[in-house]
Scaffold this active site. Structure first.
Site, PDB file in Angstrom:
ATOM      1  N   ARG A  47      -2.604   5.775  10.316  1.00 45.27           N
ATOM      2  CA  ARG A  47      -3.553   4.536   9.910  1.00 45.27           C
ATOM      3  C   ARG A  47      -2.898   3.371   9.828  1.00 45.27           C
ATOM      4  O   ARG A  47      -1.545   3.537  10.154  1.00 45.27           O
ATOM      5  CB  ARG A  47      -4.068   5.120   8.291  1.00 45.27           C
ATOM      6  CG  ARG A  47      -3.155   5.935   7.561  1.00 45.27           C
ATOM      7  CD  ARG A  47      -2.413   5.113   6.788  1.00 45.27           C
ATOM      8  NE  ARG A  47      -2.154   3.947   6.431  1.00 45.27           N
ATOM      9  CZ  ARG A  47      -1.141   3.129   6.179  1.00 45.27           C
ATOM     10  NH1 ARG A  47      -0.114   3.503   6.713  1.00 45.27           N
ATOM     11  NH2 ARG A  47      -1.652   1.964   5.758  1.00 45.27           N
ATOM     12  N   GLY A  48      -3.616   2.395   9.570  1.00 42.72           N
ATOM     13  CA  GLY A  48      -2.940   0.949   9.704  1.00 42.72           C
ATOM     14  C   GLY A  48      -3.292   0.534  11.122  1.00 42.72           C
ATOM     15  O   GLY A  48      -3.432   1.264  12.361  1.00 42.72           O
ATOM     16  N   ALA A  49      -3.837  -0.748  11.280  1.00 41.84           N
ATOM     17  CA  ALA A  49      -4.769  -1.192  12.582  1.00 41.84           C
ATOM     18  C   ALA A  49      -3.875  -1.452  13.535  1.00 41.84           C
ATOM     19  O   ALA A  49      -3.972  -0.701  14.746  1.00 41.84           O
ATOM     20  CB  ALA A  49      -5.178  -2.651  12.151  1.00 41.84           C
ATOM     21  N   GLN A 197      -1.903   4.933  -0.715  1.00 44.24           N
ATOM     22  CA  GLN A 197      -1.128   4.586   0.294  1.00 44.24           C
ATOM     23  C   GLN A 197       0.130   3.565  -0.343  1.00 44.24           C
ATOM     24  O   GLN A 197       1.156   3.577   0.014  1.00 44.24           O
ATOM     25  CB  GLN A 197      -1.842   3.515   1.380  1.00 44.24           C
ATOM     26  CG  GLN A 197      -2.839   4.181   2.327  1.00 44.24           C
ATOM     27  CD  GLN A 197      -4.196   4.017   1.478  1.00 44.24           C
ATOM     28  OE1 GLN A 197      -4.436   4.082   0.488  1.00 44.24           O
ATOM     29  NE2 GLN A 197      -5.049   4.087   2.703  1.00 44.24           N
ATOM     30  N   ASP A 238      -6.882  -5.734   8.944  1.00 46.57           N
ATOM     31  CA  ASP A 238      -7.419  -4.676   9.710  1.00 46.57           C
ATOM     32  C   ASP A 238      -8.290  -5.534  10.758  1.00 46.57           C
ATOM     33  O   ASP A 238      -8.467  -5.022  11.783  1.00 46.57           O
ATOM     34  CB  ASP A 238      -8.327  -3.495   9.195  1.00 46.57           C
ATOM     35  CG  ASP A 238      -7.312  -2.503   8.487  1.00 46.57           C
ATOM     36  OD1 ASP A 238      -7.251  -1.491   9.174  1.00 46.57           O
ATOM     37  OD2 ASP A 238      -6.858  -2.757   7.470  1.00 46.57           O
TER      38      ASP A 238
END
Length: 350
Positions: A47-49, A197, A238
């Site tokens: 995850r994470g753009a 997170q 994002d």
């Protein structure tokens, strides 16, 4: 930096650090199928753009490798890869880096799809995007650190660190660079519900690098800003819209409002690949996540059966609440449409 790599390409296979089980376990999952990669993105193994964009590029490469016969034209390659591309594109709709990476793959297919050179070209592209992201993060970190006063406490939300990128991080890249420069006295990390997170990833990642971090419940943000007077709230994004609005993990908008009241500045750290020059903030699609993420906690029901839920993964912070957007090319102070477009036009990525 001692944080493990979130993404590893080795022996024509993709390995992803399963971020759902951190910090108690450090486990890698192996992928040779693009549809499984799309599922991994959707399920938040990765995850994470920026990390999603890198992973998508490797996913297209895996799709090309799995074809038993090589198409002989760019159009044929695109048709053959379309199911995998669609699956990847639909995995996390808010993260614009996903589409940026897929479009770069499209360009390579158009240029090299008429012979045997495509798979080597896609490999070169994916590895380049990965390495490029680390360099970009370091530049973002250094630009952002220039804004941090000495002896600062800062507040961050979600995880925009090495785990969310190719390495080093965006928001945590700024914190890493500022800590290297002796400017950071402490970091408050909001827990970031419902996936935690901040609790599971950011606090763990900062501790790996001996950066002083204090984990806080999200409801304490206003109290902490009043009592401890952080110099900045530092977050990733994002998607950054053409008008300077920024979509980030749900709760960021709340923090920006609280920060404004307490005179705390807000910094968004993001590469230009996260910018969307075609949309304004209200037009950004907001992903709705499954209900069980908030009705259950680690498999245990915590809400009544059949309760209605609303579980947006992101919110959009208006540009008026953002003091600086930091990219690999510099700083956009008091962002608005004219400044964002000028920044992008003067620093077009090759």
């Amino acid at each position: 930096m001692s944080t493990p790599s979130a993404i590893i390409w080795s022996n024509n296979q993709l390995q992803l650090l399963d971020q759902r089980v951190l910090p108690t376990r450090c486990e890698y999952r192996q992928y040779d199928d693009p549809f499984a990669v799309a599922d991994a993105i959707r399920a938040m193994v990765v995850r994470g753009a920026p990390a999603i964009g890198i992973t998508a590029a490797y996913g297209i490469l895996l799709a090309a490798q799995k074809l038993t016969t090589s198409p002989t034209s760019a159009d044929a390659w695109q048709n053959a890869l379309r199911p995998a591309r669609d699956a990847l594109a639909n995995s996390r709709p808010t993260a614009v880096n996903l589409f940026w990476a897929l479009e770069r793959c499209d360009q390579v297919i158009a240029e090299h799809g008429n012979g045997d050179a495509l798979i080597p070209a896609l490999t070169k592209l994916a590895v380049h995007i990965h390495a490029e992201d680390i360099e970009i993060n370091q530049r973002i970190g250094d630009f952002g650190a220039s804004l941090i006063p000495a002896d600062s406490i800062v507040y961050t939300h979600c995880n925009a660190g090495a785990l969310a990128t190719g390495g080093y991080g965006t928001a945590l890249g700024v914190i890493r660079s500022a800590h290297r420069d002796g400017k950071i006295r402490g970091v408050f990390a909001g827990e970031t519900r419902p996936w935690l997170q901040g609790a599971r990833l950011t606090s763990w990642e900062l501790m790996q690098d001996d950066i002083p971090v204090t984990l806080a419940i999200e409801g304490a943000a206003a109290h902490l800003m009043r009592e401890h007077k952080p110099s900045w709230v530092i977050v990733g994004a994002d998607r950054v819209a053409a008008n300077g609005d920024a979509a980030n993990k749900i709760g960021t908008y709340n923090l920006a409002i609280i920060a404004k009241h307490h005179g705390v500045k807000v910094m968004v750290a993001a590469p230009t690949s996260t910018f969307d020059a075609l949309l304004d903030g209200p037009q950004i699609p907001i992903e709705q996540r499954p209900a069980d993420e908030i009705t259950h906690s680690f498999g245990q029901r915590v809400a009544p059966e059949n309760v209605l839920t609303n579980n947006p993964a992101f919110d959009v912070t208006p540009a008026q609440l953002i003091d600086a957007i930091v990219t690999e090319y510099g700083i956009i102070h008091q962002p608005d449409r004219a400044k964002v477009i000028a920044h992008l036009n003067s620093n077009k990525r090759k």
